[in-house]
Design a protein around this motif. Sequence first.
Motif, short mmCIF file in Angstrom:
data_model
loop_
_atom_site.label_atom_id
_atom_site.label_comp_id
_atom_site.label_asym_id
_atom_site.label_seq_id
_atom_site.Cartn_x
_atom_site.Cartn_y
_atom_site.Cartn_z
N THR A 266 0.59 -1.08 -0.11
CA THR A 266 0.18 0.20 0.26
C THR A 266 1.15 0.93 0.01
OG1 THR A 266 -0.15 -0.03 2.26
CG2 THR A 266 -1.51 -1.56 1.02
N LYS A 267 2.35 1.29 0.82
CA LYS A 267 2.87 2.22 -0.03
C LYS A 267 3.37 2.23 -1.20
CE LYS A 267 1.94 3.22 4.69
NZ LYS A 267 1.33 4.59 4.68
N GLY A 268 3.70 1.42 -1.47
CA GLY A 268 3.75 1.78 -3.19
C GLY A 268 5.95 2.03 -3.25
N LEU A 269 5.90 0.78 -1.69
CA LEU A 269 7.20 0.58 -2.89
C LEU A 269 7.38 -1.34 -3.46
CD1 LEU A 269 8.07 0.20 1.08
CD2 LEU A 269 7.95 1.59 -0.29
N THR A 270 6.78 -1.77 -3.90
CA THR A 270 6.58 -2.86 -5.36
C THR A 270 5.77 -2.75 -5.76
OG1 THR A 270 6.16 -4.61 -4.92
CG2 THR A 270 4.45 -3.65 -3.87
N SER A 271 6.06 -2.80 -7.29
CA SER A 271 4.76 -2.63 -8.27
C SER A 271 3.64 -3.21 -8.11
CB SER A 271 5.33 -3.36 -9.38
OG SER A 271 4.07 -3.83 -10.25
N PRO A 272 2.18 -2.02 -8.38
CA PRO A 272 1.38 -2.53 -7.84
C PRO A 272 0.35 -3.90 -8.72
CG PRO A 272 0.82 -0.59 -9.22
CD PRO A 272 2.19 -0.87 -9.15
N ASP A 273 1.55 -4.10 -9.84
CA ASP A 273 1.09 -6.16 -10.74
C ASP A 273 1.89 -6.96 -9.36
OD1 ASP A 273 0.06 -4.25 -13.02
OD2 ASP A 273 2.16 -4.14 -13.66
N SER A 274 2.10 -6.34 -7.90
CA SER A 274 2.57 -8.13 -7.23
C SER A 274 1.45 -8.49 -6.84
CB SER A 274 3.63 -7.10 -5.98
OG SER A 274 4.43 -6.63 -6.55
N SER A 275 0.08 -8.13 -7.19
CA SER A 275 -0.72 -8.21 -6.48
C SER A 275 -1.23 -9.40 -7.72
CB SER A 275 -2.25 -7.68 -6.37
OG SER A 275 -2.28 -6.60 -7.38
N GLN A 276 -0.35 -9.48 -8.83
CA GLN A 276 -0.40 -10.94 -9.59
C GLN A 276 0.71 -11.52 -9.44
OE1 GLN A 276 -3.89 -12.49 -10.19
NE2 GLN A 276 -4.84 -10.41 -8.97
N ALA A 277 1.55 -11.84 -8.74
CA ALA A 277 2.54 -11.60 -9.06
C ALA A 277 3.08 -13.15 -8.61
CB ALA A 277 4.20 -10.91 -8.70
N GLU A 278 3.76 -13.25 -8.61
CA GLU A 278 4.81 -15.16 -7.85
C GLU A 278 6.22 -15.53 -8.36
OE1 GLU A 278 3.23 -19.11 -9.82
OE2 GLU A 278 2.18 -17.75 -11.15
N PHE A 279 6.83 -16.46 -8.89
CA PHE A 279 8.25 -16.48 -9.07
C PHE A 279 8.56 -16.03 -10.56
CE2 PHE A 279 11.81 -19.12 -11.04
CZ PHE A 279 12.53 -19.09 -9.89
N PRO A 280 8.01 -15.97 -11.76
CA PRO A 280 8.44 -15.28 -13.09
C PRO A 280 8.66 -13.80 -12.67
CG PRO A 280 6.89 -16.81 -13.13
CD PRO A 280 6.71 -17.08 -11.72
N GLU A 281 7.49 -13.42 -11.83
CA GLU A 281 7.41 -12.12 -12.00
C GLU A 281 8.06 -11.49 -11.56
OE1 GLU A 281 3.50 -13.89 -13.95
OE2 GLU A 281 4.78 -13.92 -11.31
N THR A 282 9.11 -12.04 -9.90
CA THR A 282 9.96 -11.59 -9.19
C THR A 282 11.38 -11.60 -9.78
OG1 THR A 282 8.71 -12.39 -6.79
CG2 THR A 282 10.36 -11.71 -7.17
N GLN A 283 11.11 -12.75 -10.96
CA GLN A 283 13.19 -12.50 -11.33
C GLN A 283 12.43 -11.95 -12.46
OE1 GLN A 283 14.70 -14.95 -9.56
NE2 GLN A 283 15.17 -16.32 -12.31
N ALA A 284 11.79 -11.45 -12.97
CA ALA A 284 11.12 -10.56 -14.32
C ALA A 284 12.14 -8.90 -13.20
CB ALA A 284 9.93 -10.18 -14.69
N ALA A 285 11.50 -8.20 -12.05
CA ALA A 285 11.88 -7.60 -11.54
C ALA A 285 12.60 -7.01 -11.50
CB ALA A 285 11.02 -7.57 -9.89
#
Length: 445
Positions: A266-285
């Motif tokens: 909620t403080k914006g320290l991660t992408s808003p897309d994190s609500s749909q993120a798992e392993f691959p999205e974390t790797q990509a970030a």
Amino acid sequence: MKKLGRWARAGAAVAALALLAACGTSGSGAQGSGTGTVKMVLWPGPEGDAMAKVVSAYNNGQGKKDHIKVNMTLLSRADTFSKEATLMTSKSADFDVYFTASYLVAQHAPYLVPLQKVDASAYFPTAAKSLQVGGKQVALPLDVSNHFLFYRTDLITKLQSDPAWKAAYGRISQQLLGQKMTPKAPADWTWNDFIATAAFFSKKYNPTSPTKFGTALQAKNLLYNAMIWDDVLWSYGGNWLDSSGKPALTSAAAKSAMNVYRTVYTKGLTSPDSSQAEFPETQAALTSGNAAFAVQWAAGYADLDNKTKSPTTAGKIGVAPVPGDKHMTHVHALAVAINKYGKNQSAAAKWMTYLSTPEAMTTYAQAGGIPAMPKVLSAEKAVNPIYPFVARDLASNSFSEPALPKTFDIYSMLAQNLSGAWVGQGSTQEALEKANSDLAGLVGQ
């Protein structure tokens, strides 16, 4: 070949594993002749590829002496456990060895033959214990899965040494957390350090940040994401159950763990897309340079440090324990076990004895597996540089959630009930109360 010779000598002690199934425990009474074909289930992917090398080595070596041949069947990675469940409940004798895991072993236990005389000292204690049901070793550990804090060494080094960056860090931590903090080495981070550093590397709080967001949060409604959230829960001294076995998801530790995720999102320290993120999205970030650090599965390290796959991060990824007052990482083990209704249990037990040796697990590690033997991992750093870190953290900073008949369902329930609150939807208290109530139903309270 000196390395294998050393393992052969060590194997003399480990041979005491003698993973022979208890006589007379089979539901069918079919122990078999102790020779012939052993039919084993595994799933495809790196584990299946690595096991193929071990099977080949056995069939062309010790298997000839044992007069045993192992045939491995790879089922669909998505459907292996559901297909096994059908086989188990029908008391099928189609396979002698089943594939299982820490989060399913209690559910599978009624269909498996307990192993005897397992020398847990050869394995990570957490991994071996995670495969025990009712005090009995039900399955033999293969791969272990756990989490680390992966971070950009170039950015964190500058943060700890640059006076201007340190001053900005103090201002941002005061703004976000109400206290002026000093940058620490990641190995010493609490969750407040994690949050403050994530804010510093987020452009919302620091327009000059070299990354858009400080971290990447795996907050999708997915049971494996619940395993990562459990790191936070355990680091605060929490658990699913209290000491009396009652649900404990409304504890102060659970509320603190929820607050970490909710604050980061909620403080914006991660992408808003994190609500749909798992392993691959974390790797990509991380590989894109979009995030400075993240809690991620150990399996992600090799690609992050690969110059071809991750040119931005290769050579710049540090490995630290998961943050917290207690640095705790979830561990689960993939495993194999003997079918209670199999036709060739004695031969299956001989194959399992071979699998328990450092020689077999060295072959497994060299083929890309992550065996649950610390000495093997430490010796095979050249195969994957994450191995020594796994050996380090699993020895002292690891836990495995309770092995219950519905452990797999509990992970799914946690993700279902808590993932919305992780990203600021609804009330944290209501989410925890619902999870606690559902947990009570799943554990029979």
